[in-house]
Scaffold this active site. Structure first.
Site, short mmCIF file in Angstrom:
data_model
loop_
_atom_site.label_atom_id
_atom_site.label_comp_id
_atom_site.label_asym_id
_atom_site.label_seq_id
_atom_site.Cartn_x
_atom_site.Cartn_y
_atom_site.Cartn_z
N GLU A 63 -6.40 10.31 -2.99
CA GLU A 63 -7.67 9.64 -2.82
C GLU A 63 -8.56 10.50 -1.92
O GLU A 63 -8.08 11.34 -1.17
CB GLU A 63 -7.47 8.27 -2.14
CG GLU A 63 -6.62 7.31 -2.95
CD GLU A 63 -6.73 5.89 -2.39
OE1 GLU A 63 -7.39 5.06 -3.02
OE2 GLU A 63 -6.13 5.60 -1.34
N ASP A 70 -2.29 8.12 -1.18
CA ASP A 70 -2.31 6.68 -1.45
C ASP A 70 -0.94 6.04 -1.15
O ASP A 70 -0.87 4.92 -0.67
CB ASP A 70 -2.68 6.47 -2.92
CG ASP A 70 -3.13 5.04 -3.22
OD1 ASP A 70 -3.42 4.30 -2.26
OD2 ASP A 70 -3.19 4.68 -4.39
N ASN A 92 -14.06 -0.51 4.94
CA ASN A 92 -13.05 0.55 4.83
C ASN A 92 -13.70 1.93 4.81
O ASN A 92 -14.38 2.28 5.79
CB ASN A 92 -11.99 0.29 3.76
CG ASN A 92 -12.47 0.03 2.36
OD1 ASN A 92 -13.26 -0.87 2.12
ND2 ASN A 92 -11.99 0.80 1.41
N ASP A 93 -13.52 2.72 3.79
CA ASP A 93 -13.86 4.15 3.83
C ASP A 93 -15.30 4.46 4.29
O ASP A 93 -16.25 3.83 3.81
CB ASP A 93 -13.74 4.78 2.43
CG ASP A 93 -12.46 4.45 1.72
OD1 ASP A 93 -11.64 3.70 2.28
OD2 ASP A 93 -12.27 4.93 0.59
#
Ligand code: NAG
Ligand code: NAG
Ligand code: NAG
Ligand code: NAG
Length: 584
Positions: free
Chosen positions: A241, A278, A59-60
């Protein structure tokens, strides 16, 4: 290697803890998934030049930076499977942001007080003397989100293989006094230094429905003190986030040195505050002014905050992060593009998630929005080219662009419309603010309009049962003005009914009366990443064709409107494969 095997021992306890955890992310226990998970990941939809690891969950993007002439990318990664869990910082380096060499994970759970239950997102900062420092969110034994520091073990190693965690970790954490929600306190930004010599960093947070960018200050990068107020907050936006905060120049133009280093302030400098919402999974940003004497960010007049605000990308693009590339004086944006598959389907695929093509970003001359453009290095992969110029694309026509590998291509096209044809545009009532995404789903590429739809059909099958349409529609609005809608519509991208095929859309800030309408689309097996109007708006789609794969995929230009349009210029290149897993 020793540390890494200790990590695997720790992992057993980590999984146990996560199982019991109330961390905001849903924790996984793998024994239930063992049957679904393939021995070798499916290659069908794997990308050729968008970054991804050989298998498993990603992911990120984390801590992107340049060190001793090498680009570093870390990313949230599950070493044990294709679903979220057991998160470490996987690590790759590159000399050109195109070809990548993998290394062992840079940061993984190892510190009892700081991160034993997970190493979540964070950012890198260059300290004086060129020493990189990473601040990241760790999950502590109580499953609280806390912030930690790590530095390279060996500054002579350009690959920065080993990282040492600060013994004072955690450095920022929820206390009864600060009343920070321990499940909503994460993702430190790159820090910046004020004229007072103090470092500043932001952490994402919320109180009820108010999203906040919590500010901390430090003299030595180790002892951090929370400021009395957030740098900025906005009611009704939910958890923020992966905040990102950086300066942009209001006078620099495309070409050389378009970016500013993170601590730059002063005349002619504006600031961007980006947050990842989010609740809606959108990366939104505002352009504004940063008053360093008060440590307050104020969005410009008219700037819209929250989900209705400006987005980096109107398709899939989340948890993004920029870094300042000191080698080329530019700011580069990375973002995570997730699957449009159900969890069950990406688990059986054996992998999940890709990174967008790194984008150079700078402030538009209007001062109201950013411009994004794929880094020029990606053009090294361009192979065979086909071109077209000054060609009329008649109403109702579809033409194949033959001679390029349509499943792996870079297409750059610009359209122009004559005044007599512009008059055929349909009227768009703007009294109730039209919703671009909704318009794109109501009017797909098969629905004839006055002016448009016209654009590209990519990843198309010969029988046209499958295609993804990236196109424009031009509408007339009040006062003899025009409005341009850009759509990326994957509703017909696959005959497989299972993937999410919601079409995406955005209105472009262009004037078709005086400007050409350009579209650049990077097609890479299961990704269609588009840049409208020279980078004024981006839309990224994930698609899973069953027929239009490999050599069977085709590329078309089409015009399904009543008016004629002209292709003023088009170039389409076959793209070569990047080395994403290059041996060092
Ligand atoms: C540090 O890195 C350099 C360059 O890779 C290497 O030659 C040296 O042996 C490393 N030092 C240690 C203590 O590992
Ligand atoms: C803290 O954040 C979590 C995660 O979003 C949320 O479920 C919880 O309600 C919040 N607690 C309070 C007291 O606001
Ligand atoms: C991932 O994709 C799904 C399905 O397309 C979507 O609903 C979800 O919000 C996405 N998550 C993120 C973080 O983008
Ligand atoms: C057409 O596009 C190509 C590639 O982007 C460019 O090199 C060329 O100069 C363009 N031609 C015109 C007439 O704009």
């Amino acid at each position: 290697m020793a540390n890494w095997s200790i990590f695997f021992l720790l992992l057993c306890s980590t999984i146990f803890h996560l199982h019991q955890s109330e961390a905001s992310h849903d924790a996984r226990v793998y024994r239930n998934l063992a049957d679904l998970q393939p021995k070798t990941p499916s290659q069908t939809y794997r990308t050729s030049f968008h970054f991804q690891p050989p298998k498993n969950w990603m992911n990120d993007p984390n801590g992107p930076m340049v060190y001793k002439g090498l680009y570093h990318l870390f990313y949230q990664y599950n070493p044990l499977g294709p679903d979220w869990g057991n998160i470490v910082w996987a690590h790759s380096t590159s000399t050109d942001l195109v070809n990548w060499t993998p290394h062992k994970p840079g940061i993984f759970p190892s510190q009892k007080k700081g991160d034993i239950n997970g190493c979540w997102s964070g950012s890198a900062t260059m300290l004086p003397g060129g020493v990189p420092a990473i601040l990241y969110t760790g999950i502590n034994p109580q499953n609280q989100q806390v912030q930690n520091l790590a530095k390279p073990a060996n500054l002579s190693d350009p690959y920065l293989i080993d990282w040492v965690k600060d013994t004072n970790n955690p450095l920022m954490y929820p206390t009864p006094a600060n009343r920070l929600n321990s499940s909503s306190f994460r993702d430190p930004t790159t820090a910046w230094k004020g004229p007072d010599g103090h470092w500043r960093v932001l952490i994402g947070n919320k109180v009820n429905r108010r999203g906040r960018a919590i500010l901390y200050r430090s003299k030595d990068f180790v002892h951090w003190i929370q400021a009395h107020h957030p740098l900025h907050s906005a009611e009704g936006t939910g958890m923020w986030e992966c905040p990102d905060f950086y300066p942009v120049s209001s006078s620099i133009r495309p070409g050389k040195n378009t970016g500013l280093d993170t601590s730059v302030i002063g005349v002619g400098v504006k600031h961007i505050l980006k947050v990842s919402l989010d609740d809606t999974k959108h990366d939104v940003y505002t352009v504004g002014k940063y008053d360093i004497s008060k440590d307050v960010f104020t969005p410009d007049k008219g700037a819209v905050e929250g989900d209705a605000g400006l987005r980096y990308d109107y398709g899939k693009f989340y948890a993004s992060k920029t870094f300042y590339d000191s080698l080329k004086g530019r700011r580069i944006l990375w973002g995570w593009i997730n699957e449009s598959l159900s969890k069950e389907d990406y688990i059986s695929q054996g992998w999940s998630g890709v990174q967008g093509i790194p984008r150079e970003i700078w402030l538009d001359k209007s001062g109201k929005q950013l411009i994004q453009w794929p880094i020029p290095e990606i053009e090294k992969l361009r192979g065979k080219k086909v071109g077209l110029a000054g060609k009329l694309l008649k109403a109702g026509s579809t033409q194949q662009v033959a001679g390029v590998t349509a499943s792996q291509a870079d297409v750059d096209v610009s359209f122009s419309v004559q005044l007599s044809e512009l008059k055929k545009a349909d009227y768009l009532d703007q009294t109730r603010r039209p919703d671009a995404q909704l318009l794109c789903s109501q009017k797909d590429a098969s629905i004839k309009g006055g002016l448009g739809p016209f654009g590209l059909k990519v990843l198309a099958s010969k029988d046209m049962k499958e295609y993804t349409a990236v196109f424009f529609r031009i509408f007339k609005v009040k006062n003899n003005k025009y409005k341009v809608l850009m759509c990326s519509d994957q509703s017909r991208s696959s005959i497989n009914p299972r993937p999410d095929k919601t079409p995406y859309g955005v209105f472009l800030d262009v004037d078709p009366l005086h400007e050409q309408l350009s579209l650049r689309t990077l097609i890479d097996q299961s990704i269609v990443e588009s840049f409208g109007a020279k980078g004024k708006a981006c839309i990224t789609s994930r698609v899973y064709p069953t027929k239009a794969i490999g050599d069977a995929a085709r590329l078309y230009v089409f015009n399904n409107g009543i008016a004629n349009v002209a292709i003023s210029n088009m170039s389409a290149w076959s793209m070569e494969r990047a080395l994403l897993d290059k041996k060092s």
